[in-house]
Design a protein around this motif. Sequence first.
Motif, short mmCIF file in Angstrom:
data_model
loop_
_atom_site.label_atom_id
_atom_site.label_comp_id
_atom_site.label_asym_id
_atom_site.label_seq_id
_atom_site.Cartn_x
_atom_site.Cartn_y
_atom_site.Cartn_z
N ARG A 73 0.84 -1.21 0.00
CA ARG A 73 0.00 0.00 0.00
C ARG A 73 0.88 1.26 0.00
N THR A 74 1.95 1.26 0.78
CA THR A 74 2.85 2.40 0.85
C THR A 74 3.47 2.69 -0.52
N GLN A 75 3.92 1.64 -1.19
CA GLN A 75 4.53 1.84 -2.50
C GLN A 75 3.50 2.30 -3.54
N LEU A 76 2.28 1.79 -3.45
CA LEU A 76 1.23 2.27 -4.35
C LEU A 76 0.95 3.75 -4.12
N GLN A 77 0.92 4.15 -2.85
CA GLN A 77 0.67 5.55 -2.53
C GLN A 77 1.80 6.44 -3.04
N MET A 78 3.05 5.97 -2.94
CA MET A 78 4.18 6.73 -3.48
C MET A 78 4.00 6.93 -4.98
N ARG A 79 3.72 5.85 -5.67
CA ARG A 79 3.55 5.92 -7.12
C ARG A 79 2.41 6.85 -7.49
N ASP A 80 1.28 6.71 -6.79
CA ASP A 80 0.11 7.55 -7.07
C ASP A 80 0.41 9.02 -6.81
N TRP A 81 1.10 9.31 -5.70
CA TRP A 81 1.40 10.69 -5.34
C TRP A 81 2.25 11.36 -6.42
N TYR A 82 3.27 10.65 -6.89
CA TYR A 82 4.15 11.25 -7.88
C TYR A 82 3.58 11.25 -9.29
N SER A 83 2.44 10.60 -9.48
CA SER A 83 1.79 10.69 -10.79
C SER A 83 0.85 11.90 -10.86
N LEU A 84 0.60 12.55 -9.72
CA LEU A 84 -0.28 13.71 -9.68
C LEU A 84 0.46 14.97 -10.16
N THR A 85 -0.30 15.89 -10.71
CA THR A 85 0.27 17.19 -11.08
C THR A 85 0.40 18.01 -9.80
N PRO A 86 1.18 19.07 -9.80
CA PRO A 86 1.28 19.93 -8.61
C PRO A 86 -0.09 20.46 -8.16
N GLN A 88 -3.01 18.97 -8.59
CA GLN A 88 -3.74 17.86 -7.96
C GLN A 88 -3.22 17.58 -6.56
N ARG A 89 -1.92 17.67 -6.37
CA ARG A 89 -1.34 17.47 -5.04
C ARG A 89 -1.85 18.53 -4.07
N GLU A 90 -1.95 19.75 -4.54
CA GLU A 90 -2.44 20.83 -3.68
C GLU A 90 -3.89 20.57 -3.29
N ARG A 91 -4.71 20.10 -4.22
CA ARG A 91 -6.10 19.77 -3.88
C ARG A 91 -6.17 18.65 -2.86
N VAL A 92 -5.31 17.66 -3.00
CA VAL A 92 -5.27 16.56 -2.03
C VAL A 92 -4.89 17.10 -0.65
N ARG A 93 -3.89 17.97 -0.60
CA ARG A 93 -3.47 18.56 0.69
C ARG A 93 -4.63 19.32 1.34
N GLU A 94 -5.36 20.08 0.53
CA GLU A 94 -6.49 20.85 1.06
C GLU A 94 -7.58 19.92 1.59
N LYS A 95 -7.86 18.85 0.86
CA LYS A 95 -8.87 17.88 1.33
C LYS A 95 -8.42 17.24 2.64
N TYR A 96 -7.13 16.93 2.72
CA TYR A 96 -6.59 16.33 3.94
C TYR A 96 -6.79 17.27 5.13
N LYS A 97 -6.49 18.55 4.93
CA LYS A 97 -6.67 19.53 6.00
C LYS A 97 -8.13 19.61 6.43
N THR A 98 -9.03 19.55 5.47
CA THR A 98 -10.46 19.59 5.77
C THR A 98 -10.87 18.36 6.57
N ILE A 99 -10.40 17.20 6.15
CA ILE A 99 -10.75 15.95 6.84
C ILE A 99 -10.19 15.94 8.26
N LYS A 100 -8.99 16.47 8.45
CA LYS A 100 -8.38 16.51 9.79
C LYS A 100 -9.22 17.33 10.78
N LYS A 101 -10.00 18.28 10.27
CA LYS A 101 -10.83 19.13 11.12
C LYS A 101 -12.16 18.48 11.50
#
Length: 121
Positions: A73-86, A88-101
């Motif tokens: 799972r960790t290696q899949l996540q690495m691969r998936d993360w680096y296949s995202l555009t900058p 898309q990564r920013e949107r994921v970070r924002e969603k993560y922040k929202t979920i943490k709240k």
Amino acid sequence: MVKSVIAVTSALCLLFSVPVEAGQPAWEELKPQQKEALAPLAQEWNGMDPVKKKKWLGIAKRYPHMTPEEQHRTQLQMRDWYSLTPEQRERVREKYKTIKKLPPEKRQEIKRKWREHEHQQ
């Protein structure tokens, strides 16, 4: 005025002239266990900034203690993360922040739904 512009320019040049060692270690310098854990990042590794390398090296250190499923799972996540555009990564970070709240029960529900989604694929 000219002296201050020269001073600022010189300071910026020194600041941005990062020595090669700052990006170390290069992929070729990693230990075999680190290369195994970080294999999905091999192509990006040498161009990665030192802070990110440090983060990934921390994950590589924990990798041998993970279950085979967690390693996969960790290696899949690495691969998936680096296949995202900058972007898309920013949107994921924002969603993560929202979920943490969210309250813990809501976060658990999201995790449960995500696991169901992963198992369906």
